[in-house]
Write an enzyme that holds these catalytic residues in place. Sequence first.
Site, PDB file in Angstrom:
ATOM      1  N   GLU A   1      -1.380  -6.277   8.038  1.00 23.74           N
ATOM      2  CA  GLU A   1      -0.008  -6.018   8.452  1.00 23.74           C
ATOM      3  C   GLU A   1       0.333  -6.859   9.690  1.00 23.74           C
ATOM      4  OE1 GLU A   1       2.936  -5.602   8.135  1.00 23.74           O
ATOM      5  OE2 GLU A   1       3.310  -3.448   7.848  1.00 23.74           O
TER       6      GLU A   1
ATOM      7  N   HIS B   1       0.583  -5.336   2.785  1.00 23.45           N
ATOM      8  CA  HIS B   1       1.401  -4.538   3.694  1.00 23.45           C
ATOM      9  C   HIS B   1       2.856  -4.998   3.668  1.00 23.45           C
ATOM     10  CE1 HIS B   1      -2.359  -2.961   5.514  1.00 23.45           C
ATOM     11  NE2 HIS B   1      -2.808  -4.139   5.113  1.00 23.45           N
TER      12      HIS B   1
ATOM     13  N   HIS C   1       0.826  -1.210   0.000  1.00 22.27           N
ATOM     14  CA  HIS C   1       0.000   0.000   0.000  1.00 22.27           C
ATOM     15  C   HIS C   1       0.855   1.253   0.000  1.00 22.27           C
ATOM     16  CE1 HIS C   1       0.808   1.150   4.176  1.00 22.27           C
ATOM     17  NE2 HIS C   1       0.718  -0.137   4.485  1.00 22.27           N
TER      18      HIS C   1
ATOM     19  N   ARG D   1      -5.887   1.349   4.407  1.00 22.72           N
ATOM     20  CA  ARG D   1      -4.773   1.836   3.594  1.00 22.72           C
ATOM     21  C   ARG D   1      -4.473   0.897   2.423  1.00 22.72           C
ATOM     22  NH1 ARG D   1      -3.022   0.129   8.622  1.00 22.72           N
ATOM     23  NH2 ARG D   1      -1.130  -1.161   8.808  1.00 22.72           N
TER      24      ARG D   1
END
Length: 250
Positions: free
Chosen positions: A88, A183, A10, A61
């Site tokens: 993440e 991520h 991202h 995100r």
Amino acid sequence: MPGKLILVRHGQSTWNVENLFTGWTDVDLSALGREEAARAGRELLAEKLSVDIAFTSVLKRAIRTLWIMLDGMDRMWLPVERSWRLNERHYGALQGLDKAQTTALHGEAQVKIWRRSYDIPPPPLAADDERHPRFDVRYAGLNPADLPATESLKDTLARVLPCWDARIAPELRSGRNVLVVAHGNSLRAMVRMLDNVSEAEITELNIPTGVPLLYELDASLKPTGSRYLGDPAAIAAAAEAVRRQSEKKS
């Protein structure tokens, strides 16, 4: 023949800018992050690379990066699957803390162990901490025992693998081109699996934000080649920016 795999980290988030530990905290993209996402979509168009299905995490995100990419590619209609397994790495009790202040409190050596060791996680969240994912509605249908209070990179790989085995790999084997927008650490875990990267090497690997990483795969889904898409100088600059951010303490 299997399909192609495209991995995209991202774009820059607002907490990247503020130098805070983010993990599962659901922060949005910065203005630069939105630009990076748009550029990633343009790179796929320039490569004339079609995408058949996309996967992302349940954190905005990554989702917004994917939205911006698909919008720019005029592919908003593509099927998209969101999975918490692509989130993440969970940074435990460090989430939301300033990295410089954390270093001052615990010492540079200890913080580096938490951030960069392969199998040593940061201190966990307490079970009653409001930041614990068991209080988040998006995880309400999951077994609470599956929800992390902290994770190492090794733990993150163990979380990502079921998604790879059950959903991503079958799509690739069917010949579909798969886009995964996730991520830094969930993608590092995937790269470790794909490229058989050693524990020591993977802890030093930095994946630049918003730069598509294209994998060509054989029938066993073993990589026959991989490369970042885009201008080499821009890719090098993006990688250097991520390296500096990962070492930033103030």
